[in-house]
Design a protein around this motif. Structure first.
Motif, PDB file in Angstrom:
ATOM      1  N   ASP A  64       0.260  -8.149  -4.593  1.00  0.00           N
ATOM      2  CA  ASP A  64       1.498  -8.317  -3.829  1.00  0.00           C
ATOM      3  C   ASP A  64       2.344  -7.052  -3.888  1.00  0.00           C
ATOM      4  OD1 ASP A  64       1.070 -11.010  -2.997  1.00  0.00           O
ATOM      5  OD2 ASP A  64       1.555 -11.680  -5.009  1.00  0.00           O
ATOM      6  N   ASP A  65       2.334  -6.390  -5.028  1.00  0.00           N
ATOM      7  CA  ASP A  65       3.078  -5.142  -5.166  1.00  0.00           C
ATOM      8  C   ASP A  65       2.529  -4.083  -4.211  1.00  0.00           C
ATOM      9  OD1 ASP A  65       4.960  -3.327  -6.421  1.00  0.00           O
ATOM     10  OD2 ASP A  65       3.246  -2.440  -7.426  1.00  0.00           O
ATOM     11  N   ASP A  66       1.228  -4.072  -4.016  1.00  0.00           N
ATOM     12  CA  ASP A  66       0.625  -3.139  -3.065  1.00  0.00           C
ATOM     13  C   ASP A  66       1.151  -3.385  -1.655  1.00  0.00           C
ATOM     14  OD1 ASP A  66      -0.865  -2.032  -5.099  1.00  0.00           O
ATOM     15  OD2 ASP A  66      -2.688  -3.164  -4.644  1.00  0.00           O
ATOM     16  N   GLU A  67       1.405  -4.634  -1.318  1.00  0.00           N
ATOM     17  CA  GLU A  67       1.945  -4.971  -0.001  1.00  0.00           C
ATOM     18  C   GLU A  67       3.336  -4.373   0.173  1.00  0.00           C
ATOM     19  OE1 GLU A  67       3.319  -8.959   2.502  1.00  0.00           O
ATOM     20  OE2 GLU A  67       1.854  -9.148   0.879  1.00  0.00           O
ATOM     21  N   VAL A  68       4.155  -4.449  -0.853  1.00  0.00           N
ATOM     22  CA  VAL A  68       5.498  -3.875  -0.786  1.00  0.00           C
ATOM     23  C   VAL A  68       5.408  -2.352  -0.653  1.00  0.00           C
ATOM     24  CG1 VAL A  68       7.683  -3.573  -2.000  1.00  0.00           C
ATOM     25  CG2 VAL A  68       6.518  -5.769  -2.079  1.00  0.00           C
ATOM     26  N   ASP A  69       4.514  -1.751  -1.421  1.00  0.00           N
ATOM     27  CA  ASP A  69       4.342  -0.298  -1.346  1.00  0.00           C
ATOM     28  C   ASP A  69       3.937   0.135   0.064  1.00  0.00           C
ATOM     29  OD1 ASP A  69       4.959  -0.098  -4.016  1.00  0.00           O
ATOM     30  OD2 ASP A  69       2.873   0.040  -4.681  1.00  0.00           O
ATOM     31  N   ALA A  70       3.017  -0.606   0.674  1.00  0.00           N
ATOM     32  CA  ALA A  70       2.560  -0.268   2.025  1.00  0.00           C
ATOM     33  C   ALA A  70       3.697  -0.413   3.032  1.00  0.00           C
ATOM     34  CB  ALA A  70       1.377  -1.151   2.415  1.00  0.00           C
ATOM     35  N   ALA A  71       4.507  -1.463   2.878  1.00  0.00           N
ATOM     36  CA  ALA A  71       5.634  -1.663   3.785  1.00  0.00           C
ATOM     37  C   ALA A  71       6.653  -0.543   3.627  1.00  0.00           C
ATOM     38  CB  ALA A  71       6.283  -3.023   3.527  1.00  0.00           C
ATOM     39  N   GLN A  72       6.869  -0.109   2.387  1.00  0.00           N
ATOM     40  CA  GLN A  72       7.811   0.986   2.177  1.00  0.00           C
ATOM     41  C   GLN A  72       7.311   2.271   2.833  1.00  0.00           C
ATOM     42  OE1 GLN A  72       8.163   2.744  -1.668  1.00  0.00           O
ATOM     43  NE2 GLN A  72      10.334   3.214  -1.440  1.00  0.00           N
ATOM     44  N   GLU A  73       6.026   2.508   2.755  1.00  0.00           N
ATOM     45  CA  GLU A  73       5.466   3.701   3.405  1.00  0.00           C
ATOM     46  C   GLU A  73       5.678   3.652   4.915  1.00  0.00           C
ATOM     47  OE1 GLU A  73       1.423   4.268   2.301  1.00  0.00           O
ATOM     48  OE2 GLU A  73       1.862   4.538   0.164  1.00  0.00           O
ATOM     49  N   ARG A  74       5.503   2.479   5.510  1.00  0.00           N
ATOM     50  CA  ARG A  74       5.731   2.344   6.949  1.00  0.00           C
ATOM     51  C   ARG A  74       7.200   2.567   7.291  1.00  0.00           C
ATOM     52  NH1 ARG A  74       2.597  -2.178   6.229  1.00  0.00           N
ATOM     53  NH2 ARG A  74       4.293  -3.585   6.799  1.00  0.00           N
ATOM     54  N   LEU A  75       8.085   2.064   6.431  1.00  0.00           N
ATOM     55  CA  LEU A  75       9.514   2.253   6.657  1.00  0.00           C
ATOM     56  C   LEU A  75       9.868   3.737   6.613  1.00  0.00           C
ATOM     57  CD1 LEU A  75      12.432   1.175   6.927  1.00  0.00           C
ATOM     58  CD2 LEU A  75      12.478   0.986   4.412  1.00  0.00           C
ATOM     59  N   LEU A  76       9.386   4.432   5.610  1.00  0.00           N
ATOM     60  CA  LEU A  76       9.698   5.859   5.493  1.00  0.00           C
ATOM     61  C   LEU A  76       9.126   6.648   6.664  1.00  0.00           C
ATOM     62  CD1 LEU A  76       9.157   6.395   1.652  1.00  0.00           C
ATOM     63  CD2 LEU A  76      11.318   6.182   2.883  1.00  0.00           C
ATOM     64  N   SER A  77       7.935   6.277   7.102  1.00  0.00           N
ATOM     65  CA  SER A  77       7.349   6.935   8.262  1.00  0.00           C
ATOM     66  C   SER A  77       8.212   6.731   9.499  1.00  0.00           C
ATOM     67  CB  SER A  77       5.934   6.397   8.501  1.00  0.00           C
ATOM     68  OG  SER A  77       5.362   6.991   9.646  1.00  0.00           O
ATOM     69  N   MET A  78       8.750   5.540   9.660  1.00  0.00           N
ATOM     70  CA  MET A  78       9.629   5.245  10.777  1.00  0.00           C
ATOM     71  C   MET A  78      10.896   6.103  10.721  1.00  0.00           C
ATOM     72  SD  MET A  78      11.461   1.570  11.626  1.00  0.00           S
ATOM     73  CE  MET A  78       9.863   0.735  11.612  1.00  0.00           C
ATOM     74  N   LEU A  79      11.418   6.297   9.522  1.00  0.00           N
ATOM     75  CA  LEU A  79      12.680   7.011   9.356  1.00  0.00           C
ATOM     76  C   LEU A  79      12.555   8.507   9.618  1.00  0.00           C
ATOM     77  CD1 LEU A  79      14.086   5.220   6.168  1.00  0.00           C
ATOM     78  CD2 LEU A  79      14.642   4.758   8.573  1.00  0.00           C
ATOM     79  N   VAL A  80      11.381   9.047   9.428  1.00  0.00           N
ATOM     80  CA  VAL A  80      11.202  10.494   9.625  1.00  0.00           C
ATOM     81  C   VAL A  80      10.550  10.830  10.960  1.00  0.00           C
ATOM     82  CG1 VAL A  80      11.049  10.882   7.146  1.00  0.00           C
ATOM     83  CG2 VAL A  80       8.947  10.543   8.460  1.00  0.00           C
ATOM     84  N   SER A  81      10.283   9.814  11.758  1.00  0.00           N
ATOM     85  CA  SER A  81       9.594  10.034  13.036  1.00  0.00           C
ATOM     86  C   SER A  81      10.519   9.671  14.205  1.00  0.00           C
ATOM     87  CB  SER A  81       8.303   9.209  13.101  1.00  0.00           C
ATOM     88  OG  SER A  81       7.440   9.541  12.038  1.00  0.00           O
ATOM     89  N   GLY A  82      11.463  10.543  14.482  1.00  0.00           N
ATOM     90  CA  GLY A  82      12.323  10.330  15.631  1.00  0.00           C
ATOM     91  C   GLY A  82      13.304   9.192  15.478  1.00  0.00           C
TER      92      GLY A  82
END
Length: 214
Positions: free
Chosen positions: A154-172
């Motif tokens: 479950d922790d891996d799921e949170v980590d993956a979601a955080q990575e997607r969030l950060l990618s969203m924040l730095v991509s336009g």
């Protein structure tokens, strides 16, 4: 004191931890409601209730010296009191991280922190954190290493979601730097909350097996 009294103290100690775990889960749910629904009252409740978790941690920590000094615990009992200290600290920290989310909400209120494009990923993180909190409570009750290992997934799921969030924040990201900073912080708080829940599970594994594997 006899063994019966000693066992009662250990039961009380584990009961405090179970209560703390449920309260830490309530805290992250409240913080998520505050975040996603722009609910000021929910945020204020999370912050006010954090003092309860702190008091319970202090109560658990105050019991440890008496248990160790007035009794002669066997190895498994000694592991329990050592793990209890670590678990109480992790649960208290989980409550603190929920407070951090709530404070971000209050800082921006009545403006919402989460713009529409980020709602799905923050909802995913919030749901995963609540699920992890429930599983941490279950692990404390069952002391099953297999249940504890599930938290790592479950922790891996949170980590993956955080990575997607950060990618969203730095991509336009079109909602400004301040919004990006707020969301990066919130994502980090959820990620660290999940990490602390995994720490709880790790201590349960150590309690049962004498080794730390998770």
């Amino acid at each position: 004191m006899g063994r019966d009294s000693y066992d009662e103290q250990l039961d009380r100690l584990t009961g405090i931890l179970a209560t703390m775990s449920r309260e830490a889960g309530t805290a992250i749910r409240g913080a998520s409601v505050a975040l996603l629904d722009v609910d000021r009252h929910a945020a204020e409740t999370v912050i006010a209730d954090d003092a309860i978790l702190a008091r319970r941690r202090a109560e658990a920590e105050a019991m440890i010296p008496e248990v160790l000094v007035r009794h002669q615990p066997v190895a498994s009992d000694l592991r329990l009191v050592v793990c209890a200290l670590r678990i109480a600290g992790a649960l208290d920290r989980m409550g603190d991280l929920a407070v951090h989310v709530a404070k971000v909400v209050l800082m921006r209120h009545p403006v919402g922190v989460v713009p529409q494009p980020a709602v799905p990923v923050l909802t995913e993180m919030a749901d995963a954190a609540a699920r992890i909190a429930d599983k941490a409570t279950m692990v404390l009750a069952t002391r099953d290493p297999l249940d504890a290992m599930q938290l790592g997934l479950d922790d891996d799921e949170v980590d993956a979601a955080q990575e997607r969030l950060l990618s969203m924040l730095v991509s336009g990201w079109s909602y400004g730097v301040e919004s990006a900073i707020d969301l990066a912080l919130v994502g980090r708080y959820y990620e660290r909350y999940a990490d602390q829940a995994v720490n709880v599970a790790r201590q349960v594994v150590y309690l049962v097996t004498g080794t730390v594997r998770l």
